[in-house]
Design a protein around this motif. Sequence first.
Motif, PDB file in Angstrom:
ATOM      1  N   LEU A 112       0.860  -1.086  -0.018  1.00 15.91           N
ATOM      2  CA  LEU A 112       0.027  -0.131   0.064  1.00 15.91           C
ATOM      3  C   LEU A 112       1.023   1.237  -0.067  1.00 15.91           C
ATOM      4  N   ASP A 113       1.962   1.171   0.987  1.00 16.71           N
ATOM      5  CA  ASP A 113       2.996   2.561   0.814  1.00 16.71           C
ATOM      6  C   ASP A 113       3.425   2.678  -0.505  1.00 16.71           C
ATOM      7  N   ILE A 114       3.854   1.738  -1.328  1.00 15.58           N
ATOM      8  CA  ILE A 114       4.614   1.786  -2.471  1.00 15.58           C
ATOM      9  C   ILE A 114       3.231   2.249  -3.508  1.00 15.58           C
ATOM     10  N   PHE A 115       2.038   1.729  -3.614  1.00 14.83           N
ATOM     11  CA  PHE A 115       1.122   2.302  -4.276  1.00 14.83           C
ATOM     12  C   PHE A 115       0.918   3.653  -4.061  1.00 14.83           C
ATOM     13  N   ALA A 116       1.114   4.069  -2.772  1.00 14.23           N
ATOM     14  CA  ALA A 116       0.646   5.659  -2.365  1.00 14.23           C
ATOM     15  C   ALA A 116       1.733   6.446  -3.108  1.00 14.23           C
ATOM     16  N   GLN A 117       2.960   6.022  -3.432  1.00 11.90           N
ATOM     17  CA  GLN A 117       4.060   6.832  -3.599  1.00 11.90           C
ATOM     18  C   GLN A 117       3.599   6.893  -5.349  1.00 11.90           C
ATOM     19  N   ARG A 118       3.169   5.747  -6.023  1.00 12.99           N
ATOM     20  CA  ARG A 118       3.443   5.635  -7.267  1.00 12.99           C
ATOM     21  C   ARG A 118       2.146   6.120  -8.071  1.00 12.99           C
ATOM     22  N   ALA A 119       0.705   6.178  -7.287  1.00 16.82           N
ATOM     23  CA  ALA A 119      -0.298   6.725  -7.947  1.00 16.82           C
ATOM     24  C   ALA A 119      -0.226   8.093  -8.443  1.00 16.82           C
ATOM     25  N   ARG A 120      -0.523   7.962  -9.810  1.00 16.83           N
ATOM     26  CA  ARG A 120      -0.518   9.439 -10.331  1.00 16.83           C
ATOM     27  C   ARG A 120      -1.883  10.016 -10.990  1.00 16.83           C
ATOM     28  N   SER A 121      -2.785   9.185 -11.412  1.00 13.79           N
ATOM     29  CA  SER A 121      -3.985   9.888 -11.763  1.00 13.79           C
ATOM     30  C   SER A 121      -4.714   9.960 -10.382  1.00 13.79           C
ATOM     31  N   HIS A 122      -6.005  10.696 -10.678  1.00  7.75           N
ATOM     32  CA  HIS A 122      -6.955  11.072  -9.678  1.00  7.75           C
ATOM     33  C   HIS A 122      -7.450   9.557  -9.401  1.00  7.75           C
ATOM     34  N   GLU A 123      -7.936   8.995 -10.093  1.00  6.93           N
ATOM     35  CA  GLU A 123      -8.433   7.666  -9.791  1.00  6.93           C
ATOM     36  C   GLU A 123      -7.539   6.838  -8.811  1.00  6.93           C
ATOM     37  N   GLY A 124      -6.325   6.653  -9.267  1.00  8.02           N
ATOM     38  CA  GLY A 124      -5.464   5.674  -8.799  1.00  8.02           C
ATOM     39  C   GLY A 124      -5.288   6.217  -7.233  1.00  8.02           C
ATOM     40  N   LYS A 125      -5.208   7.654  -7.075  1.00  5.79           N
ATOM     41  CA  LYS A 125      -5.015   8.136  -5.734  1.00  5.79           C
ATOM     42  C   LYS A 125      -6.199   7.948  -4.937  1.00  5.79           C
ATOM     43  N   LEU A 126      -7.488   7.978  -5.497  1.00 10.09           N
ATOM     44  CA  LEU A 126      -8.541   7.553  -4.650  1.00 10.09           C
ATOM     45  C   LEU A 126      -8.712   6.178  -4.327  1.00 10.09           C
ATOM     46  N   GLN A 127      -8.279   5.321  -5.195  1.00 10.87           N
ATOM     47  CA  GLN A 127      -8.335   4.121  -4.738  1.00 10.87           C
ATOM     48  C   GLN A 127      -7.325   3.256  -3.851  1.00 10.87           C
ATOM     49  N   VAL A 128      -6.084   4.001  -3.923  1.00 10.32           N
ATOM     50  CA  VAL A 128      -5.127   3.812  -2.611  1.00 10.32           C
ATOM     51  C   VAL A 128      -5.657   4.444  -1.447  1.00 10.32           C
ATOM     52  N   GLU A 129      -6.200   5.652  -1.343  1.00 13.00           N
ATOM     53  CA  GLU A 129      -6.505   6.079  -0.224  1.00 13.00           C
ATOM     54  C   GLU A 129      -7.560   5.249   0.451  1.00 13.00           C
ATOM     55  N   LEU A 130      -8.441   4.733  -0.598  1.00 10.74           N
ATOM     56  CA  LEU A 130      -9.653   3.862   0.117  1.00 10.74           C
ATOM     57  C   LEU A 130      -8.923   2.618   0.841  1.00 10.74           C
ATOM     58  N   ALA A 131      -8.155   1.947  -0.029  1.00 14.68           N
ATOM     59  CA  ALA A 131      -7.522   0.841   0.529  1.00 14.68           C
ATOM     60  C   ALA A 131      -6.695   0.928   1.823  1.00 14.68           C
ATOM     61  N   GLN A 132      -6.083   2.147   1.976  1.00 20.72           N
ATOM     62  CA  GLN A 132      -5.351   2.370   3.157  1.00 20.72           C
ATOM     63  C   GLN A 132      -6.227   2.883   4.427  1.00 20.72           C
ATOM     64  N   LEU A 133      -7.387   3.414   4.095  1.00 18.16           N
ATOM     65  CA  LEU A 133      -8.233   3.686   5.140  1.00 18.16           C
ATOM     66  C   LEU A 133      -9.040   2.901   5.612  1.00 18.16           C
ATOM     67  N   LYS A 134      -9.418   1.633   4.658  1.00 25.71           N
ATOM     68  CA  LYS A 134     -10.098   0.441   5.092  1.00 25.71           C
ATOM     69  C   LYS A 134      -9.243  -0.243   6.093  1.00 25.71           C
ATOM     70  N   ARG A 135      -7.870  -0.379   5.653  1.00 27.13           N
ATOM     71  CA  ARG A 135      -6.963  -1.171   6.612  1.00 27.13           C
ATOM     72  C   ARG A 135      -6.715  -0.295   7.838  1.00 27.13           C
ATOM     73  N   MET A 136      -6.569   0.948   8.007  1.00 29.88           N
ATOM     74  CA  MET A 136      -6.478   1.721   8.719  1.00 29.88           C
ATOM     75  C   MET A 136      -7.504   1.709  10.127  1.00 29.88           C
ATOM     76  N   SER A 137      -8.780   1.419   9.619  1.00 34.12           N
ATOM     77  CA  SER A 137      -9.978   1.237  10.393  1.00 34.12           C
ATOM     78  C   SER A 137     -10.027   0.154  11.400  1.00 34.12           C
ATOM     79  N   THR A 138      -9.305  -0.907  11.096  1.00 35.04           N
ATOM     80  CA  THR A 138      -9.159  -1.858  11.960  1.00 35.04           C
ATOM     81  C   THR A 138      -7.851  -1.847  12.892  1.00 35.04           C
ATOM     82  N   ARG A 139      -7.007  -0.732  12.584  1.00 32.95           N
ATOM     83  CA  ARG A 139      -5.677  -0.533  13.738  1.00 32.95           C
ATOM     84  C   ARG A 139      -5.677   0.729  14.329  1.00 32.95           C
TER      85      ARG A 139
END
Length: 437
Positions: A112-139
Amino acid sequence: MELFDRLERQELERAVLVHVDFHNESDREELDEFYELVDSAGAQICELLTTKRQKADPKYFIGKGKAEEVQLAVEMHEANVVIVNHALSPAQERNLSELLDCQVLDRVGLILDIFAQRARSHEGKLQVELAQLKRMSTRLVKGWSHLDRQGGIGARGPGETQLETDRRLVQGRIKQLETKIEKVRKQRDLGRRSRKRSELPTITIVGYTNAGKSTLFNTMTSAGVYAEDRLFATLDSTLRRVHLPGAGPVIFADTVGFIRHIPHDLVTAFRSTLEETSEASLLIHLVDASDALREEKIQDVLDVISEVGADEVPQLLVMNKIDAIQPAGDKKIEPKIDLNEEGVPERVWISAKKNLGIDLLMDAVGSFFKGQYYKVQLTLHVSAGKKRAQLYQLGTILEEGFDEQGNSLFTMLLTEQEWQHIEQWSELLSKTVIEGK
């Protein structure tokens, strides 16, 4: 925004790596791939600690003794992060973080960290943030554990109140992201329907990360997509229209690379991107032919293709990086096409980086779509300069010339829609269909 400022990704600097060799093959992760992931994330590797286990320890994953050994390594190297080459439960991650007194990142968090660094498009950034927040919500609970430890009546409230506030903020942001991604998905659906109406086949390049997809995409389309010899160098899908000799116009699509045990949240978050795969007319399954584990990685990609519902799409296996294969004796691996019993291409051997065998690959891809177009002969009036220019933007021009009066002569491949578009032109002096669909 205060919550998200507190929860921003920390820069990975000095890292101690932990790798477990499990007895069960399905639980194992590759050590070489682990090094590549850490390198892609930009961490400085201080030390690697390995251990063997039958199964994971419920509390510390690696066991108390090995965890204390990791603690000594963290203190000796003054490391600020421990990266584990496996997926940890929230409790295991929290217990290790408390024991080691530093950030603990598991394989999923690393990707996820790598994805956050590499996402360039608006959609890619949204998708990475969503995955990060879903993971973060359990931690989230570990962020306020210092308040919980105060104990006593009246002391637990502030921590619990802050924790609930954080959870509400995270859940609210997740809903916002899901709404935005749904809008992007609908826009993609419109684009796909538009391509279907134009009857242009879509050829999607898929493969294990770092197999050379973006390099091949650039070679075949001259798209200029960012390509680097690192895992997940590109995340955002790119589309380009190309005219295939003998077949006609098609759409090439580059996609995010796959990886073994890809986090489920990532598959879910990138589903709108991966839907390009399930809607494709043909999949180019690109493989690093020089990789000793290529057969296992082929199966990993097939698993993800099945998960996104693209297992029924025809596939062409393309063995890339033949220039990096160590041949037996002095015999080099040459570009070639392997045919099945029906004479249909099923495997092509190329080097995208060295531009070897690309013409064979284009021919192989084109063979899947021959017969889906009209082959026509046209005579265009000498004064129809604008219409002549339009023909170059439509189908594939196989032959062109001029008659004695200076009229333009064309032999072309056209889709049905393109043919219907031009056959009514008054500037056409003659039109003949040589071969139909």
